[in-house]
Motif scaffolding. Structure first.
Motif, short mmCIF file in Angstrom:
data_model
loop_
_atom_site.label_atom_id
_atom_site.label_comp_id
_atom_site.label_asym_id
_atom_site.label_seq_id
_atom_site.Cartn_x
_atom_site.Cartn_y
_atom_site.Cartn_z
N SER A 40 0.84 -1.22 0.00
CA SER A 40 0.00 0.00 0.00
C SER A 40 0.85 1.24 0.00
CB SER A 40 -0.93 -0.03 1.22
OG SER A 40 -0.14 -0.05 2.41
N GLY A 41 0.33 2.38 -0.34
CA GLY A 41 1.08 3.61 -0.50
C GLY A 41 1.70 4.10 0.80
N CYS A 42 1.09 3.99 1.94
CA CYS A 42 1.61 4.47 3.23
C CYS A 42 2.84 3.68 3.64
CB CYS A 42 0.52 4.36 4.29
SG CYS A 42 1.06 4.98 5.92
N LEU A 43 2.79 2.34 3.50
CA LEU A 43 3.92 1.48 3.87
C LEU A 43 5.12 1.72 2.95
CD1 LEU A 43 4.91 -0.73 5.76
CD2 LEU A 43 3.99 -2.41 4.16
N THR A 44 4.85 1.95 1.68
CA THR A 44 5.93 2.24 0.73
C THR A 44 6.61 3.55 1.06
OG1 THR A 44 4.74 1.02 -0.99
CG2 THR A 44 6.45 2.56 -1.69
N GLY A 45 5.86 4.55 1.41
CA GLY A 45 6.45 5.84 1.75
C GLY A 45 7.33 5.75 2.98
N VAL A 46 6.84 5.00 4.00
CA VAL A 46 7.65 4.84 5.22
C VAL A 46 8.96 4.13 4.92
CG1 VAL A 46 7.73 3.73 7.48
CG2 VAL A 46 5.65 4.89 6.73
#
Length: 220
Positions: free
Chosen positions: A15-21
């Motif tokens: 997901s986008g949030c986990l990738t950003g972190v």
């Protein structure tokens, strides 16, 4: 169009949030290393450009000026000419005279000496050996072999004659004396002297044993 974009995306992309972190953490970890790497590469490039390369070129120029060029000049203008001059001098003063001396003096003298030695010594000695010494030696050898054989025959004949004389002068009388005189005398002595003496001795020993037993006792 949206269907094609959906097909091109990875099937299990997080997901986008986990990738950003994850990207932020990776950037925090990798950024200092990349900065140090780029700074080190820049410093090395500057060091090579402004220090090592000029120093290398200066050292190369200095070695060429102070060592290579003088050695090349020394080789081309001193050693090679001196070597050629020395070789010319050795060839002119030593090799050519020695070659001339060997070709026109020593070799003819050696051939002449060998001709004289062959004529005065080798050929006469060869002739003497072939026609005198060798035939005389063979004749002397044959004569000595014949004399040795004849001496052997004579020696055996003399030996047989001496043996015959000794046998008839000494051996035969001794054999006759032993057979005719000594043997009968020996038989007579053994029968009439030795046998009675031995019997008397045995009788004396038996009597002495009887006396000893009678006086002192004990076994017979």
């Amino acid at each position: 169009m949206n269907t094609e974009n959906a097909r091109s995306q990875p099937p299990h992309e997080p997901s986008g949030c986990l990738t950003g972190v994850a990207r932020g953490i990776a950037l925090v970890v990798v950024l200092p290393v990349r900065l140090v790497w780029d700074a080190l590469a820049f410093c090395l490039r500057q060091l090579w450009r402004w220090v090592l390369a000029p120093v290398g070129r200066a050292l190369g120029w200095l070695i060429d000026v102070l060592l290579v060029t003088p050695l090349r000049w020394l080789w081309e203008w001193v050693l090679v000419p001196v070597g050629r001059a020395l070789w010319w001098l050795v060839d002119t003063v030593l090799l050519t005279p020695l070659g001339w001396l060997w070709r026109w003096v020593l070799l003819p003298v050696a051939k002449g000496v060998w001709w004289v030695v062959d004529l005065l010594l080798v050929t006469p000695l060869t002739w003497l050996w072939r026609y005198v010494l060798a035939p005389v030696g063979r004749a002397v050898g044959a004569a000595l072999a014949w004399a040795w054989h004849i001496a052997g025959v004579i020696s055996r004949a003399v030996g047989r004659a001496v043996g015959w004389v000794l046998w008839n002068v000494i051996g035969r009388p001794l054999a006759w004396t032993y057979r005719v005189v000594l043997t009968p005398v020996g038989h007579w002595l053994r029968t009439w002297v030795w046998a009675p003496v031995a019997a008397a001795a045995r009788a004396v020993r038996a009597a002495a044993r009887e006396v000893r037993v009678a006086l002192f006792g004990g076994s017979r």
